[in-house]
Design a protein around this motif. Structure first.
Motif, PDB file in Angstrom:
ATOM      1  N   LEU A 259      41.663  31.773  65.441  1.00 11.37           N
ATOM      2  CA  LEU A 259      41.179  31.040  64.280  1.00 11.37           C
ATOM      3  C   LEU A 259      40.251  29.894  64.688  1.00 11.37           C
ATOM      4  O   LEU A 259      39.259  29.626  64.015  1.00 11.37           O
ATOM      5  CB  LEU A 259      42.350  30.501  63.456  1.00 11.37           C
ATOM      6  N   VAL A 260      40.544  29.252  65.795  1.00  9.84           N
ATOM      7  CA  VAL A 260      39.680  28.171  66.300  1.00  9.84           C
ATOM      8  C   VAL A 260      38.273  28.707  66.563  1.00  9.84           C
ATOM      9  O   VAL A 260      37.276  28.061  66.225  1.00  9.84           O
ATOM     10  CB  VAL A 260      40.271  27.547  67.576  1.00  9.84           C
ATOM     11  N   TYR A 261      38.183  29.904  67.111  1.00  5.53           N
ATOM     12  CA  TYR A 261      36.874  30.480  67.420  1.00  5.53           C
ATOM     13  C   TYR A 261      36.155  30.979  66.171  1.00  5.53           C
ATOM     14  O   TYR A 261      34.932  30.918  66.102  1.00  5.53           O
ATOM     15  CB  TYR A 261      37.009  31.558  68.499  1.00  5.53           C
ATOM     16  N   VAL A 262      36.900  31.428  65.203  1.00  7.96           N
ATOM     17  CA  VAL A 262      36.292  31.796  63.921  1.00  7.96           C
ATOM     18  C   VAL A 262      35.712  30.541  63.271  1.00  7.96           C
ATOM     19  O   VAL A 262      34.601  30.561  62.733  1.00  7.96           O
ATOM     20  CB  VAL A 262      37.318  32.490  62.996  1.00  7.96           C
ATOM     21  N   GLN A 263      36.448  29.443  63.355  1.00  2.00           N
ATOM     22  CA  GLN A 263      35.952  28.183  62.804  1.00  2.00           C
ATOM     23  C   GLN A 263      34.702  27.711  63.546  1.00  2.00           C
ATOM     24  O   GLN A 263      33.774  27.198  62.925  1.00  2.00           O
ATOM     25  CB  GLN A 263      37.043  27.111  62.851  1.00  2.00           C
ATOM     26  N   ARG A 264      34.666  27.893  64.859  1.00  2.88           N
ATOM     27  CA  ARG A 264      33.451  27.553  65.628  1.00  2.88           C
ATOM     28  C   ARG A 264      32.266  28.379  65.145  1.00  2.88           C
ATOM     29  O   ARG A 264      31.155  27.867  64.993  1.00  2.88           O
ATOM     30  CB  ARG A 264      33.658  27.811  67.129  1.00  2.88           C
ATOM     31  N   TYR A 265      32.503  29.668  64.938  1.00  2.00           N
ATOM     32  CA  TYR A 265      31.441  30.561  64.463  1.00  2.00           C
ATOM     33  C   TYR A 265      30.873  30.042  63.151  1.00  2.00           C
ATOM     34  O   TYR A 265      29.665  29.893  63.001  1.00  2.00           O
ATOM     35  CB  TYR A 265      31.980  31.987  64.302  1.00  2.00           C
ATOM     36  N   TRP A 266      31.757  29.769  62.179  1.00  2.00           N
ATOM     37  CA  TRP A 266      31.281  29.335  60.869  1.00  2.00           C
ATOM     38  C   TRP A 266      30.622  27.967  60.931  1.00  2.00           C
ATOM     39  O   TRP A 266      29.687  27.692  60.174  1.00  2.00           O
ATOM     40  CB  TRP A 266      32.404  29.375  59.835  1.00  2.00           C
ATOM     41  N   SER A 267      31.070  27.130  61.831  1.00  2.00           N
ATOM     42  CA  SER A 267      30.435  25.823  61.994  1.00  2.00           C
ATOM     43  C   SER A 267      28.978  25.990  62.441  1.00  2.00           C
ATOM     44  O   SER A 267      28.083  25.310  61.941  1.00  2.00           O
ATOM     45  CB  SER A 267      31.209  24.996  63.025  1.00  2.00           C
ATOM     46  N   ILE A 268      28.742  26.917  63.343  1.00  2.00           N
ATOM     47  CA  ILE A 268      27.379  27.182  63.814  1.00  2.00           C
ATOM     48  C   ILE A 268      26.548  27.805  62.693  1.00  2.00           C
ATOM     49  O   ILE A 268      25.445  27.351  62.387  1.00  2.00           O
ATOM     50  CB  ILE A 268      27.397  28.097  65.063  1.00  2.00           C
ATOM     51  N   VAL A 269      27.069  28.853  62.079  1.00  2.00           N
ATOM     52  CA  VAL A 269      26.332  29.580  61.043  1.00  2.00           C
ATOM     53  C   VAL A 269      26.017  28.672  59.849  1.00  2.00           C
ATOM     54  O   VAL A 269      24.909  28.715  59.311  1.00  2.00           O
ATOM     55  CB  VAL A 269      27.127  30.833  60.587  1.00  2.00           C
ATOM     56  N   ASP A 270      26.959  27.837  59.475  1.00  2.00           N
ATOM     57  CA  ASP A 270      26.745  26.953  58.319  1.00  2.00           C
ATOM     58  C   ASP A 270      25.664  25.905  58.569  1.00  2.00           C
ATOM     59  O   ASP A 270      25.050  25.409  57.631  1.00  2.00           O
ATOM     60  CB  ASP A 270      28.050  26.253  57.923  1.00  2.00           C
ATOM     61  N   ARG A 271      25.427  25.568  59.824  1.00  2.00           N
ATOM     62  CA  ARG A 271      24.420  24.549  60.137  1.00  2.00           C
ATOM     63  C   ARG A 271      23.026  25.124  60.344  1.00  2.00           C
ATOM     64  O   ARG A 271      22.048  24.381  60.424  1.00  2.00           O
ATOM     65  CB  ARG A 271      24.841  23.734  61.370  1.00  2.00           C
ATOM     66  N   LEU A 272      22.918  26.453  60.454  1.00  2.00           N
ATOM     67  CA  LEU A 272      21.597  27.070  60.587  1.00  2.00           C
ATOM     68  C   LEU A 272      20.795  26.871  59.305  1.00  2.00           C
ATOM     69  O   LEU A 272      21.348  26.932  58.207  1.00  2.00           O
ATOM     70  CB  LEU A 272      21.726  28.572  60.869  1.00  2.00           C
ATOM     71  N   SER A 273      19.503  26.662  59.436  1.00  2.00           N
ATOM     72  CA  SER A 273      18.662  26.493  58.247  1.00  2.00           C
ATOM     73  C   SER A 273      18.219  27.840  57.684  1.00  2.00           C
ATOM     74  O   SER A 273      17.605  27.892  56.627  1.00  2.00           O
ATOM     75  CB  SER A 273      17.438  25.640  58.581  1.00  2.00           C
ATOM     76  N   PHE A 274      18.535  28.925  58.381  1.00  2.00           N
ATOM     77  CA  PHE A 274      18.194  30.267  57.901  1.00  2.00           C
ATOM     78  C   PHE A 274      19.468  31.096  57.791  1.00  2.00           C
ATOM     79  O   PHE A 274      20.481  30.781  58.416  1.00  2.00           O
ATOM     80  CB  PHE A 274      17.164  30.950  58.816  1.00  2.00           C
ATOM     81  N   ASP A 275      19.409  32.137  56.997  1.00  2.00           N
ATOM     82  CA  ASP A 275      20.535  33.049  56.846  1.00  2.00           C
ATOM     83  C   ASP A 275      20.647  33.874  58.127  1.00  2.00           C
ATOM     84  O   ASP A 275      19.659  34.483  58.570  1.00  2.00           O
ATOM     85  CB  ASP A 275      20.284  33.947  55.634  1.00  2.00           C
ATOM     86  N   ILE A 276      21.835  33.913  58.701  1.00  2.00           N
ATOM     87  CA  ILE A 276      22.013  34.620  59.978  1.00  2.00           C
ATOM     88  C   ILE A 276      21.697  36.113  59.833  1.00  2.00           C
ATOM     89  O   ILE A 276      21.426  36.789  60.813  1.00  2.00           O
ATOM     90  CB  ILE A 276      23.425  34.395  60.546  1.00  2.00           C
ATOM     91  N   GLY A 277      21.686  36.624  58.619  1.00  2.00           N
ATOM     92  CA  GLY A 277      21.351  38.023  58.394  1.00  2.00           C
ATOM     93  C   GLY A 277      19.855  38.304  58.399  1.00  2.00           C
ATOM     94  O   GLY A 277      19.431  39.445  58.348  1.00  2.00           O
ATOM     95  N   VAL A 278      19.046  37.243  58.468  1.00  2.00           N
ATOM     96  CA  VAL A 278      17.591  37.383  58.463  1.00  2.00           C
ATOM     97  C   VAL A 278      17.081  37.243  59.894  1.00  2.00           C
ATOM     98  O   VAL A 278      17.477  36.342  60.618  1.00  2.00           O
ATOM     99  CB  VAL A 278      16.942  36.289  57.569  1.00  2.00           C
ATOM    100  N   GLU A 279      16.214  38.151  60.290  1.00  2.00           N
ATOM    101  CA  GLU A 279      15.653  38.071  61.643  1.00  2.00           C
ATOM    102  C   GLU A 279      14.465  37.119  61.662  1.00  2.00           C
ATOM    103  O   GLU A 279      13.552  37.242  60.850  1.00  2.00           O
ATOM    104  CB  GLU A 279      15.240  39.457  62.126  1.00  2.00           C
ATOM    105  N   ILE A 280      14.516  36.186  62.592  1.00  2.00           N
ATOM    106  CA  ILE A 280      13.448  35.202  62.766  1.00  2.00           C
ATOM    107  C   ILE A 280      13.094  35.164  64.247  1.00  2.00           C
ATOM    108  O   ILE A 280      13.985  35.075  65.086  1.00  2.00           O
ATOM    109  CB  ILE A 280      13.911  33.799  62.317  1.00  2.00           C
TER     110      ILE A 280
END
Length: 155
Positions: A40-61
Motif C-alpha cells: 500500500l505504501v508503494y501504491v500511495q507513492r505511485y499516486w503521489s507521482i501521478v497526481d503531481r504530473l501536469s499531464f495525464d499519464i495515459g497520454v504520450e508526451i
C-alpha cells in the motif's frame, strides 16, 4: 486402563498437530497482511507521482515536451518501478500484487516519455528495470517455489 491412556495420548497428539497447523496458518496470514500494508505504501507513492504530473499519464508526451517538474516526476516513476522490482526480488510483494505491478510497469515504461528516458543515461542508475523492460522472459525477479512463496505469505 492402558487403552484409555493410548486414546488420550492419540487425542492429545491430534490436538497438538492441529494447534501447530493453526499457528503456522496464523504466521503465514500475518506475513501476508504485512506484505499488503507494505504494498500500500508503494501504491500511495505511485499516486503521489501521478497526481503531481501536469499531464495525464495515459497520454504520450515526448521528453522534449516535459517541463522541469514533470521530467523529475517521470524519473521518480522509473525509480519507483526499480524499487518495486527490488521489493519483489526481496520477497516483499505478493504474487497477486506483482501481476498488477508487472503489467503496469511494462505498459507504462514502453510509452513516451518513459520509453525515451529508458534510452537515456538515467538507466545507468537502475539495475533491475532495464533488463526487465528489454526482456519479457525476465517477468519476475523473484525465483521461489510455490511452497516457499506460500510460506513467506506471497501466494
Amino acid at each position: 486402563m492402558h487403552e484409555i491412556w493410548e486414546a488420550v495420548s492419540a487425542i492429545a497428539s491430534v490436538l497438538t498437530a492441529l494447534a501447530v497447523i493453526f499457528a503456522i496458518m496464523q504466521l503465514v496470514t500475518a506475513r501476508k497482511q504485512r506484505h499488503r500494508e507494505f504494498e500500500l505504501v508503494y501504491v500511495q507513492r505511485y499516486w503521489s507521482i501521478v497526481d503531481r504530473l501536469s499531464f495525464d499519464i495515459g497520454v504520450e508526451i515526448p521528453v522534449a515536451g516535459l517541463n522541469e517538474t514533470d521530467a523529475k516526476l517521470c524519473l521518480q516513476y522509473l525509480r519507483l518501478c526499480e524499487d518495486e522490482l527490488d521489493l519483489r526480488k526481496r520477497r516483499f510483494v505478493t504474487d497477486e500484487t506483482w501481476e498488477i505491478w508487472k503489467q503496469g510497469i511494462r505498459f507504462q515504461v514502453a510509452r513516451k516519455p518513459f520509453a525515451e528516458l529508458m534510452k537515456s543515461d538515467v538507466v545507468k542508475t537502475l539495475d533491475l528495470l532495464p533488463p526487465f523492460h528489454i526482456d519479457p522472459a525476465k517477468s519476475d525477479p523473484l525465483a521461489l517455489s510455490n511452497f516457499l512463496k506460500r510460506w513467506y505469505g506471497l501466494l
